[in-house]
Design a protein around this motif. Sequence first.
Motif, mmCIF file in Angstrom:
data_model
loop_
_atom_site.group_PDB
_atom_site.id
_atom_site.type_symbol
_atom_site.label_atom_id
_atom_site.label_comp_id
_atom_site.label_asym_id
_atom_site.label_seq_id
_atom_site.Cartn_x
_atom_site.Cartn_y
_atom_site.Cartn_z
ATOM 1 N N ALA A 47 0.877 -0.977 -0.052
ATOM 2 C CA ALA A 47 -0.014 0.161 -0.065
ATOM 3 C C ALA A 47 1.094 1.332 0.012
ATOM 4 C CB ALA A 47 -1.083 -0.072 1.272
ATOM 5 N N PHE A 48 1.959 1.319 0.744
ATOM 6 C CA PHE A 48 2.955 2.689 0.826
ATOM 7 C C PHE A 48 3.348 2.783 -0.475
ATOM 8 C CE2 PHE A 48 7.123 4.340 1.445
ATOM 9 C CZ PHE A 48 6.889 5.351 2.017
ATOM 10 N N ALA A 49 3.953 1.713 -1.167
ATOM 11 C CA ALA A 49 4.695 1.788 -2.398
ATOM 12 C C ALA A 49 3.518 2.292 -3.422
ATOM 13 C CB ALA A 49 5.474 0.407 -2.856
ATOM 14 N N TYR A 50 2.597 1.481 -3.609
ATOM 15 C CA TYR A 50 1.639 1.753 -4.405
ATOM 16 C C TYR A 50 1.003 3.197 -4.306
ATOM 17 C CZ TYR A 50 -2.662 1.562 -7.292
ATOM 18 O OH TYR A 50 -3.789 1.851 -8.130
ATOM 19 N N ASN A 51 0.608 3.599 -3.075
ATOM 20 C CA ASN A 51 0.179 5.019 -2.731
ATOM 21 C C ASN A 51 1.214 6.018 -3.095
ATOM 22 O OD1 ASN A 51 -2.242 3.923 -2.029
ATOM 23 N ND2 ASN A 51 -1.840 4.121 -0.033
ATOM 24 N N LEU A 52 2.534 5.665 -2.885
ATOM 25 C CA LEU A 52 3.721 6.863 -3.289
ATOM 26 C C LEU A 52 3.662 7.386 -4.649
ATOM 27 C CD1 LEU A 52 5.890 7.949 -1.712
ATOM 28 C CD2 LEU A 52 7.571 5.979 -2.648
ATOM 29 N N VAL A 53 3.320 6.404 -5.589
ATOM 30 C CA VAL A 53 3.198 6.848 -6.842
ATOM 31 C C VAL A 53 1.772 7.059 -7.666
ATOM 32 C CG1 VAL A 53 5.458 5.837 -7.412
ATOM 33 C CG2 VAL A 53 3.562 4.530 -7.825
ATOM 34 N N HIS A 54 0.954 6.882 -6.809
ATOM 35 C CA HIS A 54 -0.498 7.111 -7.244
ATOM 36 C C HIS A 54 -1.170 8.487 -6.564
ATOM 37 C CE1 HIS A 54 0.109 3.210 -8.946
ATOM 38 N NE2 HIS A 54 -0.728 3.393 -9.825
ATOM 39 N N THR A 55 -0.288 9.229 -6.148
ATOM 40 C CA THR A 55 -0.952 10.458 -5.762
ATOM 41 C C THR A 55 -0.467 11.561 -6.720
ATOM 42 O OG1 THR A 55 0.849 11.285 -4.383
ATOM 43 C CG2 THR A 55 -0.849 10.000 -3.173
ATOM 44 N N LEU A 56 -0.994 12.777 -6.856
ATOM 45 C CA LEU A 56 -0.868 13.709 -7.737
ATOM 46 C C LEU A 56 0.719 14.678 -7.146
ATOM 47 C CD1 LEU A 56 -4.200 15.265 -8.893
ATOM 48 C CD2 LEU A 56 -2.580 13.800 -10.133
ATOM 49 N N ILE A 57 1.103 14.102 -6.091
ATOM 50 C CA ILE A 57 2.230 14.903 -5.321
ATOM 51 C C ILE A 57 3.588 14.716 -6.456
ATOM 52 C CG2 ILE A 57 3.945 15.039 -3.423
ATOM 53 C CD1 ILE A 57 1.503 14.095 -1.653
ATOM 54 N N GLY A 58 3.695 13.461 -6.765
ATOM 55 C CA GLY A 58 4.853 13.290 -7.532
ATOM 56 C C GLY A 58 4.952 13.801 -8.948
ATOM 57 N N PRO A 59 3.902 13.499 -9.852
ATOM 58 C CA PRO A 59 3.770 14.446 -10.690
ATOM 59 C C PRO A 59 3.711 15.913 -10.861
ATOM 60 C CG PRO A 59 1.544 13.103 -10.654
ATOM 61 C CD PRO A 59 2.926 12.847 -9.353
ATOM 62 N N THR A 60 3.193 16.278 -9.908
ATOM 63 C CA THR A 60 3.185 17.811 -9.864
ATOM 64 C C THR A 60 4.605 18.473 -9.539
ATOM 65 O OG1 THR A 60 0.852 17.844 -8.559
ATOM 66 C CG2 THR A 60 2.127 19.846 -8.128
ATOM 67 N N VAL A 61 5.296 17.638 -8.694
ATOM 68 C CA VAL A 61 6.775 18.134 -8.187
ATOM 69 C C VAL A 61 7.482 18.124 -9.514
ATOM 70 C CG1 VAL A 61 8.778 17.479 -7.026
ATOM 71 C CG2 VAL A 61 6.698 17.597 -5.843
ATOM 72 N N LEU A 62 7.233 16.767 -10.398
ATOM 73 C CA LEU A 62 8.066 16.662 -11.489
ATOM 74 C C LEU A 62 7.692 17.944 -12.639
ATOM 75 C CD1 LEU A 62 10.044 14.870 -12.827
ATOM 76 C CD2 LEU A 62 7.981 13.606 -13.920
ATOM 77 N N ALA A 63 6.478 18.262 -12.662
ATOM 78 C CA ALA A 63 5.937 19.319 -13.592
ATOM 79 C C ALA A 63 6.645 20.702 -13.228
ATOM 80 C CB ALA A 63 4.505 19.312 -13.634
ATOM 81 N N GLY A 64 6.799 20.921 -11.727
ATOM 82 C CA GLY A 64 7.412 21.978 -11.402
ATOM 83 C C GLY A 64 8.986 21.831 -11.812
ATOM 84 N N ILE A 65 9.545 20.988 -11.645
ATOM 85 C CA ILE A 65 10.901 20.931 -12.118
ATOM 86 C C ILE A 65 10.951 20.970 -13.765
ATOM 87 C CG2 ILE A 65 12.904 18.969 -12.585
ATOM 88 C CD1 ILE A 65 11.978 18.004 -9.663
ATOM 89 N N ALA A 66 10.272 20.452 -14.323
ATOM 90 C CA ALA A 66 9.992 20.494 -15.777
ATOM 91 C C ALA A 66 9.889 22.019 -16.179
ATOM 92 C CB ALA A 66 9.015 19.728 -16.584
ATOM 93 N N TRP A 67 8.969 22.664 -15.455
ATOM 94 C CA TRP A 67 8.823 24.274 -15.741
ATOM 95 C C TRP A 67 9.927 24.894 -15.627
ATOM 96 C CZ3 TRP A 67 7.627 28.354 -12.514
ATOM 97 C CH2 TRP A 67 7.323 29.622 -13.103
#
Length: 117
Positions: free
Chosen positions: A52-72
């Motif tokens: 559950a921890f591993a799944y939830n870690l990559v299935h929230t919008l936190i990761g892609p939001t941070v990645l989008a900020g880095i991309a920007w």
Amino acid sequence: MDATLRIEWACIALVAAAVFTTMGGSWLLFAVLVLAPDLSMFGYLAGPRVGAFAYNLVHTLIGPTVLAGIAWVADSNIVMQIALVWVFHIAVDRALGYGLKLPTSFQDTHLGRIGRG
């Protein structure tokens, strides 16, 4: 309410795909990455709590939001496209009724039990 949330997430998936397309994203990249977050399910081999921890870690919008900020900040189209594919994956999961996992079982999610009638 359930239908409204599913439609909302489907709209987010469509917007992510549209922006990806507008940016000239490679559909090969999309195909390669779209199911990548589900590799986190291998965490269930170590038990439901770790899974559950591993799944939830990559299935929230936190990761892609941070990645989008880095991309920007870095002005990187490819990194932004990866973030958009990630958002698309999460949004489709939610639209299909797959929620964040509870530590009790893979079927137990914040949206309810998967497979309920």
